[in-house]
Design a protein around this motif. Sequence first.
Motif, PDB file in Angstrom:
ATOM      1  N   THR A 177      36.390  44.133  44.542  1.00 46.60           N
ATOM      2  CA  THR A 177      34.952  43.849  44.424  1.00 46.60           C
ATOM      3  C   THR A 177      34.189  44.929  43.665  1.00 46.60           C
ATOM      4  N   PRO A 178      34.371  46.225  43.935  1.00 43.44           N
ATOM      5  CA  PRO A 178      33.615  47.232  43.167  1.00 43.44           C
ATOM      6  C   PRO A 178      33.900  47.168  41.667  1.00 43.44           C
ATOM      7  N   THR A 179      35.164  46.965  41.299  1.00 43.09           N
ATOM      8  CA  THR A 179      35.511  46.876  39.876  1.00 43.09           C
ATOM      9  C   THR A 179      34.875  45.647  39.241  1.00 43.09           C
ATOM     10  N   LEU A 180      34.926  44.517  39.941  1.00 37.67           N
ATOM     11  CA  LEU A 180      34.341  43.288  39.401  1.00 37.67           C
ATOM     12  C   LEU A 180      32.825  43.410  39.300  1.00 37.67           C
ATOM     13  N   ASP A 181      32.207  44.119  40.239  1.00 36.71           N
ATOM     14  CA  ASP A 181      30.764  44.347  40.137  1.00 36.71           C
ATOM     15  C   ASP A 181      30.423  45.135  38.878  1.00 36.71           C
ATOM     16  N   GLU A 182      31.241  46.137  38.549  1.00 35.21           N
ATOM     17  CA  GLU A 182      31.013  46.919  37.335  1.00 35.21           C
ATOM     18  C   GLU A 182      31.202  46.058  36.088  1.00 35.21           C
ATOM     19  N   ILE A 183      32.236  45.191  36.101  1.00 34.76           N
ATOM     20  CA  ILE A 183      32.465  44.302  34.950  1.00 34.76           C
ATOM     21  C   ILE A 183      31.300  43.347  34.780  1.00 34.76           C
ATOM     22  N   SER A 184      30.760  42.861  35.900  1.00 32.48           N
ATOM     23  CA  SER A 184      29.674  41.876  35.812  1.00 32.48           C
ATOM     24  C   SER A 184      28.440  42.444  35.121  1.00 32.48           C
ATOM     25  N   LYS A 185      28.270  43.773  35.159  1.00 35.44           N
ATOM     26  CA  LYS A 185      27.107  44.394  34.508  1.00 35.44           C
ATOM     27  C   LYS A 185      27.170  44.277  32.988  1.00 35.44           C
ATOM     28  N   CYS A 186      28.369  43.962  32.466  1.00 34.36           N
ATOM     29  CA  CYS A 186      28.529  43.839  31.005  1.00 34.36           C
ATOM     30  C   CYS A 186      28.046  42.480  30.493  1.00 34.36           C
ATOM     31  N   PHE A 187      27.721  41.551  31.407  1.00 35.34           N
ATOM     32  CA  PHE A 187      27.416  40.187  30.988  1.00 35.34           C
ATOM     33  C   PHE A 187      26.090  39.707  31.567  1.00 35.34           C
ATOM     34  N   ASP A 188      25.455  38.806  30.822  1.00 37.11           N
ATOM     35  CA  ASP A 188      24.221  38.153  31.266  1.00 37.11           C
ATOM     36  C   ASP A 188      24.592  37.072  32.281  1.00 37.11           C
ATOM     37  N   LYS A 189      23.962  37.076  33.438  1.00 32.98           N
ATOM     38  CA  LYS A 189      24.307  36.082  34.464  1.00 32.98           C
ATOM     39  C   LYS A 189      23.946  34.666  34.040  1.00 32.98           C
ATOM     40  N   LYS A 190      23.171  34.525  32.938  1.00 33.60           N
ATOM     41  CA  LYS A 190      22.906  33.188  32.397  1.00 33.60           C
ATOM     42  C   LYS A 190      24.120  32.661  31.634  1.00 33.60           C
ATOM     43  N   GLU A 191      25.075  33.547  31.318  1.00 30.43           N
ATOM     44  CA  GLU A 191      26.249  33.149  30.541  1.00 30.43           C
ATOM     45  C   GLU A 191      27.552  33.246  31.334  1.00 30.43           C
ATOM     46  N   VAL A 192      27.609  34.149  32.316  1.00 30.86           N
ATOM     47  CA  VAL A 192      28.838  34.373  33.075  1.00 30.86           C
ATOM     48  C   VAL A 192      28.515  34.409  34.562  1.00 30.86           C
ATOM     49  N   ALA A 193      29.313  33.680  35.350  1.00 34.02           N
ATOM     50  CA  ALA A 193      29.146  33.671  36.807  1.00 34.02           C
ATOM     51  C   ALA A 193      30.417  34.203  37.465  1.00 34.02           C
ATOM     52  N   PHE A 194      30.227  35.071  38.440  1.00 35.77           N
ATOM     53  CA  PHE A 194      31.345  35.622  39.218  1.00 35.77           C
ATOM     54  C   PHE A 194      31.302  34.984  40.608  1.00 35.77           C
ATOM     55  N   LEU A 195      32.279  34.140  40.910  1.00 35.57           N
ATOM     56  CA  LEU A 195      32.339  33.457  42.203  1.00 35.57           C
ATOM     57  C   LEU A 195      33.467  34.056  43.033  1.00 35.57           C
ATOM     58  N   HIS A 196      33.125  34.618  44.173  1.00 35.53           N
ATOM     59  CA  HIS A 196      34.081  35.256  45.069  1.00 35.53           C
ATOM     60  C   HIS A 196      34.348  34.306  46.237  1.00 35.53           C
ATOM     61  N   ILE A 197      35.573  33.842  46.388  1.00 35.91           N
ATOM     62  CA  ILE A 197      35.925  32.843  47.402  1.00 35.91           C
ATOM     63  C   ILE A 197      36.759  33.525  48.480  1.00 35.91           C
ATOM     64  N   GLY A 198      36.210  33.646  49.672  1.00 32.24           N
ATOM     65  CA  GLY A 198      36.920  34.336  50.743  1.00 32.24           C
ATOM     66  C   GLY A 198      36.324  34.040  52.099  1.00 32.24           C
ATOM     67  N   MET A 199      37.043  34.376  53.143  1.00 39.94           N
ATOM     68  CA  MET A 199      36.631  34.061  54.510  1.00 39.94           C
ATOM     69  C   MET A 199      35.765  35.154  55.125  1.00 39.94           C
ATOM     70  N   THR A 200      35.857  36.388  54.599  1.00 36.12           N
ATOM     71  CA  THR A 200      35.144  37.525  55.181  1.00 36.12           C
ATOM     72  C   THR A 200      34.058  38.000  54.224  1.00 36.12           C
ATOM     73  N   PRO A 201      32.841  38.245  54.728  1.00 34.21           N
ATOM     74  CA  PRO A 201      31.759  38.711  53.849  1.00 34.21           C
ATOM     75  C   PRO A 201      32.126  40.009  53.140  1.00 34.21           C
ATOM     76  N   LEU A 202      31.789  40.075  51.839  1.00 32.85           N
ATOM     77  CA  LEU A 202      32.054  41.256  51.030  1.00 32.85           C
ATOM     78  C   LEU A 202      30.744  41.745  50.426  1.00 32.85           C
ATOM     79  N   PRO A 203      30.657  43.033  50.090  1.00 31.91           N
ATOM     80  CA  PRO A 203      29.433  43.557  49.451  1.00 31.91           C
ATOM     81  C   PRO A 203      29.365  43.118  47.989  1.00 31.91           C
TER      82      PRO A 203
END
Length: 448
Positions: free
Chosen positions: A358-384
């Motif tokens: 999750t921390p690495t993916l959060d850093e990667i997500s900063k490189c993209f506009d959320k209007k163009e790229v969506a990060f969907l995390h699918i899991g049973m336990t809440p993550l930050p």
Amino acid sequence: MQQLYPIQYMWPRFMLWKVACLFFSISVCGQSAIISGKVAGGRSGQQVSLSYWEQPGISPVITMDAVLAKDSFYFSLPTWTGQELFFYVDAGGEGFYGIVSKGDNIYLEFRGDTICFSGRGSAANRALYLGRIAARGRTNMRVADQLEYDQKAIPQVDAVLQSYRDSLSGSLYALLRAELLGKIGSRMIGVYWEQEPDKQEGIYNRYIGPVLAKLPADDNSALSGHYLDYLLDKAQLDYHRAMHRQCTHGAVYEWIKTHYSGGLQERLLAHQLLLAFALGGQQEELEQCAEDYLKMVRSESCKVAVAVPFSRMRRGIRRGLPAPGFSLPDNKGNNIALSQFSGKVVLLHFCADDDNLTPTLDEISKCFDKKEVAFLHIGMTPLPIHENGIQLFPGNQLPAIQRDYNVSACPTLIVIARNGRIFAVKPPNPSNDEGNELTNIIYEALQQ
């Protein structure tokens, strides 16, 4: 003569189960081995399991179950193709991992904190057992002390094996040596990866390289699972030192093809591909490697071992196919459908409870506009989740969505293009290269 040894030094890596004090004997009836024995203090109905591998690291484990009658158990092994067979006996507490050759009649008895060996074939298992004591690692040591300790373990293992030299065939002696020294080699390579980049080469030249040069490399040695692990670790190390870049499954596959030959090459490539299938990786890269391997391999057992997971992977999702639809609740209870992200690139992240991506993916997500790229995390336990991320909770839909996306382990990543079709299946783990390759894949998907 029976000999007693403390049981607390049994090798931990192969203790797949915990087995209580145990006695068993191995004999051969015709072409099949009989494994029988007794559990000190065992009770009737207590389960005992026997697991065995013809080719550890390649062939699947086969497990047989029995129950104690009073304190005794009995197994009859089917025939096997090779001369030696690795086995593991589990009776609910401690365990013993050993090797049996055709015609052996091994007798072992676990008595509290001791183990007794006797019978034909006992010498190999006694040597293996004592060799593991000599090869065991140490923790909480300075790097230099740890590596020097491992260097000294090599002659100690050789001394143990040499004391049984007259009781072992040449091939069995070499196999036991590869099994024991392979673990030391892998452990030393692990120290290399733990160092800062500017210190790795110095550590290698002073400590690791001289030891690895002493380890064997032949077809018979590759019958040991630990030695296959070591050779694969060494191939990754050699590639990294020569090319000065991160290892990928495809790069390591080509390196092994170039630097090994014969039966050793076939077994090592099969082992590498099977691990790659299990751990995940770019599907296109794995398909190319597997297709190449199946055209060149001669060993029928290696061919079958690779063909089965390769066929399973090809039946699942692949680049260019429509991404299976779903609708899952987010942390506010709102249903989020995959179709809502049409026109965007989507990264699906199937999360484990102890997920560390999750921390690495959060850093990667900063490189993209959320209007163009969506990060969907699918899991049973809440993550930050921060930046562009949305966490979805599949609940009882988890088995179905994992099946649709051919997810066998978490974490797993999948990239979906703007047109709703699969763009990349199981791209490289972003924690290995600070997310550089995954970021490039997402950029490529945006250009489609």
